[in-house]
Design a protein around this motif. Structure first.
Motif, short mmCIF file in Angstrom:
data_model
loop_
_atom_site.label_atom_id
_atom_site.label_comp_id
_atom_site.label_asym_id
_atom_site.label_seq_id
_atom_site.Cartn_x
_atom_site.Cartn_y
_atom_site.Cartn_z
N UNK A 139 0.82 -1.21 0.00
CA UNK A 139 0.00 0.00 0.00
C UNK A 139 0.85 1.26 0.00
N UNK A 140 1.94 1.25 0.75
CA UNK A 140 2.80 2.43 0.84
C UNK A 140 3.49 2.72 -0.48
N UNK A 141 3.73 1.69 -1.28
CA UNK A 141 4.36 1.90 -2.57
C UNK A 141 3.50 2.78 -3.48
N UNK A 142 2.20 2.80 -3.24
CA UNK A 142 1.29 3.58 -4.08
C UNK A 142 1.50 5.08 -3.88
N UNK A 143 2.14 5.48 -2.78
CA UNK A 143 2.37 6.90 -2.52
C UNK A 143 3.55 7.45 -3.32
N UNK A 144 4.40 6.57 -3.85
CA UNK A 144 5.58 7.02 -4.57
C UNK A 144 6.84 6.46 -3.95
N UNK A 145 7.73 7.34 -3.51
CA UNK A 145 8.99 6.92 -2.90
C UNK A 145 8.74 6.48 -1.45
N UNK A 146 9.43 5.43 -1.05
CA UNK A 146 9.33 4.94 0.33
C UNK A 146 10.74 4.76 0.90
N UNK A 147 11.00 5.43 2.00
CA UNK A 147 12.24 5.24 2.75
C UNK A 147 11.92 4.26 3.88
N UNK A 148 12.52 3.07 3.84
CA UNK A 148 12.16 2.01 4.77
C UNK A 148 13.28 1.78 5.77
N UNK A 149 12.93 1.69 7.04
CA UNK A 149 13.89 1.42 8.10
C UNK A 149 13.33 0.32 9.00
N UNK A 150 14.16 -0.68 9.21
CA UNK A 150 13.80 -1.89 9.95
C UNK A 150 14.68 -1.92 11.19
N UNK A 151 14.09 -1.61 12.36
CA UNK A 151 14.88 -1.35 13.55
C UNK A 151 14.43 -2.20 14.73
N UNK A 152 15.38 -2.58 15.57
CA UNK A 152 15.05 -3.13 16.88
C UNK A 152 15.31 -2.06 17.92
N UNK A 153 14.32 -1.82 18.76
CA UNK A 153 14.42 -0.76 19.76
C UNK A 153 13.77 -1.22 21.06
N UNK A 154 14.20 -0.68 22.19
CA UNK A 154 13.50 -0.99 23.44
C UNK A 154 12.01 -0.68 23.31
N UNK A 155 11.19 -1.58 23.79
CA UNK A 155 9.75 -1.52 23.55
C UNK A 155 9.14 -0.18 23.96
N UNK A 156 9.56 0.32 25.10
CA UNK A 156 8.93 1.54 25.61
C UNK A 156 9.30 2.77 24.80
#
Length: 574
Positions: A442-459
């Motif tokens: 769905x996000x691809x339909x907006x055009x450009x997508x900058x994607x970041x896949x991160x592990x972070x402390x839950x809070x």
């Protein structure tokens, strides 16, 4: 016990009464709370500036700065520019450009003749139309210029290819389904593409141990279908399962939706593998037993190495038996804190049957509803701030359903969730998962997508989303969703087209923020080309240097997936 049974009966009663507002609800005793029904399932409703390297020591910060200075001196930190080397154009987004290594040879007619001698002629691809999709990643961010794709059918053929390319110093990019998101599965320049898609046989399956042995080119969804007929399930479930291949899943240490139920490939699910090294040596680590304490467990070097140490050709996977009771709830929460509390309570009350816990914000929900055909809001008509999908998987259908129902009613009484629905059949299960899995599309339909896949402390996880919204403003859209159960945030930023000014606002801020909170810049997508020069935000210089040493030992000519995974200034062929 009687109260528990009453809750369960009440939950199953599908009345046609209109939703209760919080005011109406307060006038009724708990025993008279009703549920409502819809075509979405059984429903309930009620109306209620920092330093980027602060986590490192002073010595580590100085080492990191020295390496950054080297990169700057080599002019590889300029972003979003066109660069030509050997007349090969390449464009990078979210990654530093790199120059083609002069140590690599270029393809000639003798090479083509050799490859045709060991492969069928139709498995040596030179047609530009067939090469074009193999040169381009799924996100259309990275474009290589390979003039040759090879389609081996056996491990022996892969071995011959590797031995020859190593002797000729021909760079190689291993490729499977090409569904990666960090530029790891496509050429950067003119590397030879070695695509294992024709190596797609299931070799064996043991129903007693649940161990599946197959070739690297097997499509994940096909393996799922095979195992489903055998009464087992794959320990991976990815949105790209219709095209991704198991060799690529192993090589990138893919995560997925159900890591709460099954283990990560590094931890338990991958029993063994076969891989071909840079010099053509076939390394048989294809164990079919879970326990093997004979020295170094070398398969772990290849799991997550993204094809930089060898090409995975076969895998053995531990598959759990298919359990009869699966339930899926789609819930609405008023804020991210409520999502956190919901996870805490789910772990305590649902325990071992909790198999997935996913979240998405209203921006992700809006993108799916407006851009994917056939998707409907399970909780009409409102769009809430946050949504959570809770899945349970167990062996006792009636007990597990009652357990989930009781849990949800207590949440309803406490006001922790605003609305919700439990799927009643397989079609509703599929429609709910379609919302979560359809977000990238769905996000691809907006055009450009900058994607970041991160592990972070839950809070702290969603704080980054809020900060990015404040930092970027309109018309850029910032979306947050992911695997809340294992603290994995998918941060997506969309704009009509890729823009250097937007990228400069995002990077290195997002990596600095992640490093400050002792997170990981890659939770499950890998490093690839996109994050190779960002590795120091998650790894110390000493650890990175050890990784470089391993790479040089196993691939001294640096032919395997060059420019990926490791910082460019430290790559083996510089």
């Amino acid at each position: 016990m009687e109260k528990r049974r009453a809750y369960a009966l009440l939950w199953q009663w599908r009345a046609s009464s209109r939703p209760l507002s919080s005011n109406h609800r307060s006038l009724l005793p708990n025993s008279l709370l009703t549920s409502r029904s819809s075509d979405s399932g059984s429903m309930f409703n009620f109306g209620r500036s920092f330093t980027s390297l602060s986590s490192f020591t002073e010595q580590q910060r100085q080492s990191f700065q020295q390496l950054l200075n080297i990169l700057i001196d080599r002019r590889v930190l300029h972003q979003g520019t066109f660069l030509r080397s050997s007349n090969l154009p390449v464009r990078f987004y979210g990654s530093a450009p790199v120059e083609r290594s002069a140590s690599f040879s270029e393809i000639n007619t003798k090479d083509i003749t050799y490859f045709k001698s060991i492969l069928r002629e139709n498995n040596v691809i030179q047609d530009p139309d067939r090469l074009q999709p193999a040169n381009t990643d799924w996100m259309h961010k990275y474009q290589g210029s390979s003039k040759l794709m090879l389609l081996p059918r056996t491990t022996e053929e892969v071995s011959h290819i590797m031995r020859y390319c190593n002797s000729r110093h021909l760079a190689i990019v291993p490729q499977g389904g090409n569904t990666g998101l960090v530029g790891g599965s496509v050429p950067v320049f003119d590397e030879v593409i070695v695509n294992v898609s024709q190596m797609n046989k299931i070799i064996s399956f043991d129903k007693v141990s649940g161990i599946l042995v197959c070739e690297a080119g097997c499509i994940l969804e096909n393996l799922e279908s095979f195992l489903d007929n055998e009464g087992f399930v794959m320990p991976l479930d990815l949105g790209a399962k219709g095209s991704c291949q198991i060799g690529g899943n192993v090589s990138t240490n893919a995560g997925g939706l159900r890591l709460l139920l099954v283990q990560h490939l590094h931890e338990n699910s991958s029993v063994g593998l076969e891989a071909v090294s840079a010099n053509g040596t076939v390394m048989d680590m294809l164990g079919i037993l879970r326990k093997d304490n004979t020295g170094y467990d070398l398969k772990h070097l290849f799991i997550g190495s993204e094809g930089s140490l060898g090409i995975v050709t076969k895998v053995s996977i531990l598959t759990p038996p298919k359990l009869s009771a699966t339930n899926l709830a789609f819930l609405a929460c008023k804020d991210y804190l409520s999502c956190q509390k919901l996870l805490f309570k789910a772990r305590r009350k649902l325990g071992e049957v909790l198999s997935a816990f996913e979240f998405l914000d209203s921006h992700a929900m809006d993108a799916v509803l407006n851009n994917l055909e056939g998707v409907r809001n399970p909780l009409p008509p409102a769009v809430h701030n946050f949504y959570v999908l809770i899945e349970t998987t167990g062996s006792d259908e009636s007990y597990d359903r009652e357990r989930l129902d009781t849990f949800l009613f207590r949440l309803m009484e406490s006001g922790l969730i605003l609305d919700g629905v439990v799927a009643q059949d397989i079609n509703q299960v599929s429609s709910f998962w379609r919302i979560r899995e359809g977000i990238p599309e769905a996000l691809m339909k907006f055009g450009a997508v900058y994607k970041y896949d991160l592990s972070l402390p839950l809070e702290k996880m969603y704080d980054l989303v809020d900060e990015m919204r404040a930092r970027l403003g309109n018309p850029v859209k910032v979306v947050g969703y992911g695997h809340l159960g294992d603290s994995n945030l998918h941060l997506n930023i969309t704009s009509p087209q890729y823009n250097d000014d937007i990228l400069a606002q995002i990077e290195p801020f997002v990596y600095e923020w992640t490093s400050k909170h002792r997170g990981s810049i890659s939770a499950e997508h890998g490093i690839g080309l996109m994050k190779a020069n960002k590795l120091y935000y998650s790894k110390s210089p000493e650890v990175v240097q050890l990784m470089v040493s391993i790479k040089r030992l196993m691939d001294p000519n640096g032919i395997l997936n060059p420019y990926k995974v490791l910082p460019h200034c430290l790559s083996a062929n510089n």
